[in-house]
Motif scaffolding. Structure first.
Motif, PDB file in Angstrom:
ATOM      1  N   SER A  32       0.827  -1.195   0.000  1.00 18.29           N
ATOM      2  CA  SER A  32       0.000   0.000   0.000  1.00 18.29           C
ATOM      3  C   SER A  32       0.864   1.248   0.000  1.00 18.29           C
ATOM      4  CB  SER A  32      -0.957  -0.003   1.178  1.00 18.29           C
ATOM      5  OG  SER A  32      -0.268   0.297   2.358  1.00 18.29           O
ATOM      6  N   PHE A  33       0.224   2.338  -0.329  1.00 17.75           N
ATOM      7  CA  PHE A  33       0.885   3.594  -0.627  1.00 17.75           C
ATOM      8  C   PHE A  33       1.608   4.166   0.593  1.00 17.75           C
ATOM      9  CE2 PHE A  33       0.703   8.088  -2.030  1.00 17.75           C
ATOM     10  CZ  PHE A  33       1.255   7.913  -3.275  1.00 17.75           C
ATOM     11  N   LYS A  34       0.977   4.133   1.729  1.00 15.14           N
ATOM     12  CA  LYS A  34       1.511   4.841   2.894  1.00 15.14           C
ATOM     13  C   LYS A  34       2.164   3.878   3.880  1.00 15.14           C
ATOM     14  CE  LYS A  34      -1.131   7.432   5.891  1.00 15.14           C
ATOM     15  NZ  LYS A  34      -2.262   8.362   6.090  1.00 15.14           N
ATOM     16  N   ALA A  76       7.043   6.441  -2.322  1.00 13.68           N
ATOM     17  CA  ALA A  76       5.732   6.598  -2.924  1.00 13.68           C
ATOM     18  C   ALA A  76       5.758   6.227  -4.401  1.00 13.68           C
ATOM     19  CB  ALA A  76       5.275   8.034  -2.754  1.00 13.68           C
ATOM     20  N   ASP A 124     -10.399   4.336   2.233  1.00 11.80           N
ATOM     21  CA  ASP A 124      -9.797   4.471   0.911  1.00 11.80           C
ATOM     22  C   ASP A 124      -8.631   3.506   0.852  1.00 11.80           C
ATOM     23  OD1 ASP A 124      -7.969   5.265  -1.140  1.00 11.80           O
ATOM     24  OD2 ASP A 124      -9.144   7.094  -1.357  1.00 11.80           O
ATOM     25  N   GLN A 153      -6.701   2.715  -1.772  1.00 13.81           N
ATOM     26  CA  GLN A 153      -5.531   3.082  -2.559  1.00 13.81           C
ATOM     27  C   GLN A 153      -4.610   4.009  -1.774  1.00 13.81           C
ATOM     28  OE1 GLN A 153      -5.883   5.285  -6.399  1.00 13.81           O
ATOM     29  NE2 GLN A 153      -4.833   3.497  -7.165  1.00 13.81           N
ATOM     30  N   ASN A 154      -5.182   4.880  -0.964  1.00 13.99           N
ATOM     31  CA  ASN A 154      -4.372   5.879  -0.264  1.00 13.99           C
ATOM     32  C   ASN A 154      -4.222   5.603   1.223  1.00 13.99           C
ATOM     33  OD1 ASN A 154      -3.981   7.633  -2.564  1.00 13.99           O
ATOM     34  ND2 ASN A 154      -6.171   7.955  -2.415  1.00 13.99           N
ATOM     35  N   THR A 165      -6.223  12.777   1.746  1.00 18.56           N
ATOM     36  CA  THR A 165      -6.076  12.082   0.456  1.00 18.56           C
ATOM     37  C   THR A 165      -7.196  11.071   0.192  1.00 18.56           C
ATOM     38  OG1 THR A 165      -4.616  10.276   1.187  1.00 18.56           O
ATOM     39  CG2 THR A 165      -3.548  12.332   0.481  1.00 18.56           C
ATOM     40  N   ALA A 224      -5.923  10.153  -6.153  1.00 16.80           N
ATOM     41  CA  ALA A 224      -5.110   9.236  -6.962  1.00 16.80           C
ATOM     42  C   ALA A 224      -5.921   8.540  -8.045  1.00 16.80           C
ATOM     43  CB  ALA A 224      -4.350   8.244  -6.107  1.00 16.80           C
TER      44      ALA A 224
END
Lengths: 998, 89
Positions: free
Chosen positions: A51-53, A149, A521, A523-524, A550, A554
């Motif tokens: 995942s992104f974060k 990222a 969310d 994705q973020n 966010t 995205a």
């Protein structure tokens, strides 16, 4: 590897064609008709990225465009492309893909430490964490964030694929080929309308491919296939799959991207990879369907947790099981459909229904099949790290506030259904005022601004009978309006199972003492707690909450997260969802490749290239070309090893001593005819034009209404009511529009016609002391003497049988002429000039020598007429008539324009007569003055004076007229140069202008 | 992309046109005294209206005629188009 999760005899894939592909370096197999996602799941692969974060493991969540997780880097035919959804990418033989956003590997990702540090990564963490100390941003934070990222790596190579653009018009554009799209397209097409039916996926039919319905005694899938087959045969219908309508713009223009070759190992010869369609539709029907909404619970981002509709699609379309031990967690009947499909294929699912006692045909069917159903139950949390291993489940109270004792049950996937969210992006983009529909807890299109209608599930209708009826009706009515025809088709009989109401439940409360991340969310990595923090910190507008946390940003643009985010904000704020409103939907609906947007306009094709009729001669004679606007012009003609400086110096010197010829075809030419032509010129130019005799040319300057010089050039009176205007190369188009503006709108009473003749005439400037001798040989039957053709004179003459125009005008400051012939004869003229000129030592010269010649003569050009200067600044005040009015005259009386110390063009010579002065440098009084050093002016153009053999520049200098003889400094911080200079007259060579009259 | 009805050529896409500003601006007559204020208003000062107004466009890649277009600057809706010599009513 075996495809151990592939079912036999189920699905729409082609089992006769086995395909091999690589994911993260390992080879797997799938079938033609698979997506990368379905093929990976068939092989039991659920860990696809991080995942992104927090760099938590990521699997598959959806089966199509709504996928927030499964983004890969794709390798195809020697090219690589980031940001590809595995759920959309069709499998081809030899496909290679890798995970993104993980390092060193997807199984062991160092960034996952963020997961344990998540207390430090709350909402707005970028804004909070990386602010101090300031100096750390460039050196530490930014490189770290850049590495951590991102959703892949863009290729740095030139893309060898072709992309095309197409413009199309139609009566009805239909976006989506589900039940409503097919029905409306069919009804409209049968009524004679020009229809474009666009389907994002490779297969037509939408939900008809996976639902158990019967239309006109056919299965949904068969019915869809029949309609498509019939539509394809109709000449008034265009049917496109792999084509996504992603943007709805003004005046019913929509843009669609067609992925022509992305599903093939290699683009076919002469085929584009993708095509972008600009479609202007009279009516638009949006049948984009719905996306299933997740229910929020603990660790709901664990691989194996996915939408129940996706699980059903993998099973029914691809014959793939997302798990052998599935748990279905639902608040409506849709989850049952998935469970029933599992059961039919020998898998025993468990259904957890948040509802207490739902009654419907579908629920009954599940009961009759013996499926284990737990009513009033919820999933509290998923357990397992890289894949779901079990679920913590519990009873939930009727008011949905309290959860009972938590028990753990084994499962390998959790299929979630929190009801449906209509895909209203296109409607919203069109300007439709959306409204909140309480029955489905979601926004649906409301009042249309443009000619659009939303149908079926996208409009919040989940009843097939109703959807088909209204879609047939809409397709018929709209087509009737356009075609005025009246062919109505009969309506088929529809059998579907009745479902009952869904439960408005969307988020499972945390059990006491547990602090599971509950993601909104995916994705973020935006969790419930992040939104809570943002609201606590005072963010209220949903647009601000979105940007701070966010949420919904995205590439997936919140397709699965928006509504749950809104629900949460509305709960905390104690407002209803419609009062919160949704964030703006902007195109594109899903990512579009830059290549498709750019189309063919790359490299040399990004703008037209204009070549003069003499271009091939220049090429043959070693011209080095330069872009002059859209024209290609010779910069100099290279001899031996000489460079630009040496070559241009040689050419300029030859003009000053012998004779040179320069291609001036690129100059703008405007033919002006009519009894009021002189009056027009008199109003457009600053000087007087009423008394110009026939056969004479005059130099003129034209202004904008604000007094700034717009352009200059010569205009020649060819006959009584016929003038030939020349403009600079750069301003040719603007000057024509300018004249048209005044003739059409301001002074329509003037009887004048203007037309561009730039391309009709080829031009050669013949300049130098021997130019008259050459001219006499070229035109033996014409009197080109100083009396016969004086300075600023004009004549028509015969050039070896060809009609030519001779203008005695000079840009170089030498005795010079311009010869024009019709473009087709340009090369003939040029070759004759070169041939006859040999005895006078003629040499062609390019733009660099042309510049040198004009600079040392002090003739202003584009670098002085730069849109900031008035005639005075260019020492052209002598051309400004005091007697008559003209465009821009009144502005010249403004205080700033009449100031005593106005800037003025001057000449600049370095004291050492050696150091070249960089263009753009500043002039200052004292090179050691403290910063900011007061700037007195700037260098507009520089050359090497061939007359005096030292550097010479033009400058626009404050109080220039009183500065001649002053010693100043030129400073160029960019080039780190400080040059002592003397200010001289801008007319450096032949200040009295004797040569041009000689 | 807007769809503009050229009074000479019919419906055409915006990329054939170039924008020419407020159509209500009248150029002061030649050879007439005019105050600084009035001249500045003509050259510089524009209302930048939100909503319905008349503006000029030139059908640059078409018939090259300047036309008047009544457009809503907020919604882009186009209500009417006129030839250069037709007066705005």
């Amino acid at each position: 590897m075996t495809q151990s999760f592939r079912l036999e005899n189920v699905g729409l894939i082609n089992r006769d064609k086995k395909l091999s592909f690589k994911f993260n370096g390992k080879t797997y197999y799938g079938y033609e008709g698979d997506t990368l996602a379905s093929a990976l799941i068939a092989n039991g692969i659920h860990l696809i990225g991080r995942s992104f974060k927090y760099h938590r493991p990521r699997g598959f969540f959806g089966a199509g465009v709504d996928e927030p997780y499964a983004i890969v880097q794709l390798f195809r035919n020697g090219e690589t492309e980031p940001n590809i959804k595995a759920t959309e990418q069709e499998l081809f033989d030899g496909l290679e893909a890798t995970s993104v956003n993980c390092w060193p590997s997807v199984n062991f990702d160092i960034g996952a430490i963020n997961n344990f540090l998540k207390i430090f990564l709350p909402a707005g963490f970028y804004y909070k964490t990386f602010m101090w100390p300031k100096s750390f941003w460039y050196k530490v934070y930014e490189p770290f964030i850049r590495k951590a990222a991102g959703l892949g790596v863009a290729s740095t190579k030139h893309d060898k694929e072709k992309y095309e653009h197409k413009y199309e018009y139609c009566d009805l554009l239909i976006a989506g080929s589900g039940p409503s799209g097919l029905a409306s397209a069919y009804a409209a097409a049968k009524n004679g309308a020009r229809v474009i039916l666009a389907e994002d996926k490779s297969r037509f039919g939408g939900t008809l491919l996976t639902s158990e319905v019967n239309i006109g005694n056919k299965s949904g899938k068969e019915w869809a296939e029949g309609i498509i087959a019939e539509l394809r045969e109709m000449p008034n219908v265009t049917v496109k799959n792999r084509s996504q309508v992603f943007g709805y713009y003004d005046h019913n223009m929509l843009v669609m991207s067609e992925r022509i070759s992305d599903h093939l190992p290699k683009t076919k010869k002469f085929h584009p990879k993708q095509k972008l369609w600009y479609i202007r539709a009279k009516e638009v029907l949006i049948s984009s369907g719905s996306i299933e909404r997740p229910i929020v619970f603990g660790n709901n981002d664990t691989p194996g947790v996915m939408l129940s509709s996706a699980a059903k699609e993998y099973l029914k379309v691809y014959g793939v099981l997302v798990g052998r031990n599935p748990l279905v967690f639902t608040n409506n009947d849709s989850g049952y459909e998935t469970a029933i499909e599992f059961k039919k294929n020998g898998i025993d699912p468990i259904i957890l229904d948040t509802r207490k006692n739902p009654q419907s045909e579908i629920v009954d069917e599940a009961k009759n099949l013996g499926i284990n159903i737990k009513f009033s139950h919820v999933v509290v949390a998923a357990q397992g790290y890289k894949k779901v291993k079990s679920a913590d489940i519990a009873m939930i109270s009727d008011d949905k506030e309290q959860i009972g004792a938590v028990e753990s049950i084994k499962c390998d996937c959790i299929c979630v259904s929190g009801f449906w969210t209509p895909t209203i992006h296109l409607a919203s983009q069109s300007g439709n005022k959306t409204k909140f529909n309480e029955d489905i807890d979601a926004f649906v299109p409301g009042v249309s601004k443009q000619n659009e209608t939303t149908l079926g599930a996208a409009n919040g209708s989940y009843n097939l009978d109703e959807t088909l009826k209204s879609s047939f009706e809409t397709g018929y009515e709209l087509s009737k309006k356009i075609t005025k025809k009246d062919n109505k088709i009969s309506f088929p009989n529809i059998v579907e199972k009745k479902s009952t109401k869904h439960d408005k439940f969307w988020c499972v409360p945390l059990p006491k003492g547990k602090n599971y991340k509950r993601f909104l969310d995916f994705q973020n990595d935006v969790a419930v707690s992040d939104i809570e923090i943002a609201l606590k910190e005072g963010y209220r507008s949903i647009e601000h909450v979105k940007r701070y946390t966010t949420l919904g940003m995205a590439t997936d643009q919140g397709k699965t997260s928006n509504l749950n985010g809104l629900q949460l904000v509305s709960n905390i704020e104690n407002k209803v969802v419609p009062a919160i409103g949704h964030t703006t939907f902007r195109p594109p609906y899903s990512p579009v490749s830059i290549g498709a947007i750019v189309g063919r306009e790359v490299g040399k094709n990004s703008k037209p290239t204009r070549r003069s009729p003499m271009h091939s001669w220049h090429e043959k004679n070693n011209a080095v070309f330069v872009d002059a606007g859209v024209w290609l012009r010779p910069r100099y003609y290279k001899q031996g090893d000489e460079n630009l400086f040496e070559g241009s110096k040689r050419e300029a010197k030859n003009v000053r001593t012998n004779v040179g010829v320069c291609d001036v075809t690129t100059l703008g030419k405007i033919d002006i005819k009519g009894p009021d032509a002189a009056e027009l010129l008199n109003r457009v130019y600053t000087n007087a034009w009423l008394k110009l005799p026939v056969g004479k040319a005059r130099y003129g300057v034209m202004l904008r209404e604000d007094g700034i010089v717009m352009d200059d050039g010569t205009t020649t009176r060819i006959s009584e009511n016929h003038y030939h205007m020349t403009t600079t190369t750069a301003q040719a188009a603007n000057v024509l529009s300018h004249l048209e503006y005044y003739l059409q709108l301001v002074w329509p009473e003037l009887n004048v016609n203007v037309v561009s003749t730039t391309e009709q005439w080829a031009g050669a400037a013949i300049a130098g002391p021997k130019s008259r001798d050459l001219l006499q040989k070229l035109f033996p039957n014409s009197d080109v003497s100083n009396v016969g053709l004086p300075f600023m004179g004009y004549m028509e003459a015969d050039l070896f049988g060809i009609k030519a125009r001779i203008f005695r005008i000079s840009f170089s400051g030498e005795l010079a002429y311009e010869v024009n012939v019709e473009s087709d004869n340009g090369n003939f003229m040029w070759e004759k000039i070169i041939e006859v000129g040999q005895e006078f030592k003629i040499q062609p010269y390019g733009t660099e020598a042309l510049s040198t010649l004009r600079i040392e003569m002090g003739h202003v050009a584009g670098s002085e007429l730069d849109g900031r200067t008035i005639p005075y600044d260019n020492s052209l005040e002598g051309l400004v008539s005091k007697k008559k009015d003209f465009i821009g005259k009144r502005s010249l009386t403004r205080d700033a324009f009449t100031a005593e110390d106005r800037h003025k063009v001057v000449g600049v010579v370095p004291l050492d007569k050696k150091t070249s002065i960089p263009e753009g440098s500043h002039l200052v009084k004292d090179s050691n003055a403290p910063l900011p050093n007061p700037k007195l002016g700037y260098i507009s153009a520089s050359c090497w004076s061939v007359e005096y053999d030292n550097p010479f520049s033009l400058a626009i200098l404050k109080d220039g007229k009183n500065m001649i003889g002053e010693k100043l400094f030129v400073m160029s911080p960019l080039k780190n140069k400080v040059i002592p200079v003397e200010i001289v007259s801008s007319h450096y060579v032949d200040p009295k202008g004797e040569r041009v009259r000689s | 992309m807007l769809h503009i009805k050229c009074p000479h050529c019919g419906m055409r896409s915006q990329n054939e046109f170039s924008y020419g500003g407020d159509a209500s601006v009248k150029r002061p007559e030649l050879n007439k005294e005019i105050s600084d204020q009035d001249w500045d208003n003509f050259v510089y000062n524009r209302k930048s209206l939100r909503g319905k107004h008349w503006e000029l466009w030139q059908h640059l890649s078409g018939c090259r005629q300047w036309i008047k277009v009544e457009r809503d600057t907020a919604t882009h809706e186009i209500f009417d188009t006129l030839k250069a010599n037709e007066e705005i009513s």
